[in-house]
Each structure stands twice: as structure tokens, then as C-alpha cells.
Design a protein around this motif. Structure first.
Motif, short mmCIF file in Angstrom:
data_model
loop_
_atom_site.label_atom_id
_atom_site.label_comp_id
_atom_site.label_asym_id
_atom_site.label_seq_id
_atom_site.Cartn_x
_atom_site.Cartn_y
_atom_site.Cartn_z
N GLY A 36 -24.09 34.50 -7.67
CA GLY A 36 -23.35 34.47 -8.33
C GLY A 36 -22.38 33.83 -7.28
O GLY A 36 -21.46 33.19 -8.25
N LEU A 40 -20.47 30.77 -8.80
CA LEU A 40 -19.43 30.17 -8.76
C LEU A 40 -18.84 28.76 -7.99
O LEU A 40 -17.64 28.21 -8.91
N SER A 43 -19.38 26.11 -11.04
CA SER A 43 -18.62 25.98 -11.56
C SER A 43 -17.58 25.58 -11.52
O SER A 43 -16.82 24.45 -12.02
N LEU A 44 -16.84 25.73 -10.09
CA LEU A 44 -15.74 25.27 -9.67
C LEU A 44 -15.86 23.68 -9.56
O LEU A 44 -14.87 23.08 -9.36
#
Length: 70
Positions: A36, A40, A43-44
Motif C-alpha cells: 500500500g 501510494l 500514485s503521488l
């Protein structure tokens, strides 16, 4: 239609079986926070890169056209 209903049921069944197999895998479950966190960060980084790329294109391409008009 009947064929569409069959396909929907097959997809739901396959997703259910996939969920069972992932849930039974202790390696995946124990490292869920790691996966996860990586998701994250990726994606950021993708969002930041897209925003920066869009701004650069706007600044150097469209911004120069507006300067020529002035």
C-alpha cells in the motif's frame, strides 16, 4: 440478455476466487502495508509528474503564444 448475465456471474465468481487466493497468501497479507505504501508513493509521483508536465507544456507552448499576442 442472458449471455451478459452469465458473463457477469463468471466475472464475479473469478473475482471471489482471486480474493480467496490472495487472502490465504500470508506473504501478501503480512506485507499489505508495504504494498500500500509503494502504491501510494507511485500514485503521488505520477500525479505530481503529470501536473508538472502539464504546467511546463502550458508555460512554454501556450504561454509563449499569449506573449506574442501582447
Amino acid at each position: 440478455s442472458a449471455a451478459s448475465d452469465v458473463y457477469k456471474r463468471q466475472i464475479c465468481f473469478m473475482l471471489f476466487v482471486l480474493g480467496l487466493s490472495v487472502g490465504e497468501n500470508s506473504l501478501i497479507v503480512n506485507n499489505l502495508w508495504v504494498y500500500g505504501g509503494q502504491a501510494l508513493i507511485i500514485s503521488l509521483a505520477a500525479i505530481t509528474g503529470s501536473a508538472l508536465g502539464g504546467w511546463l507544456i502550458w508555460h512554454y507552448v501556450i504561454g509563449r503564444k499569449e506573449e506574442k499576442k501582447a
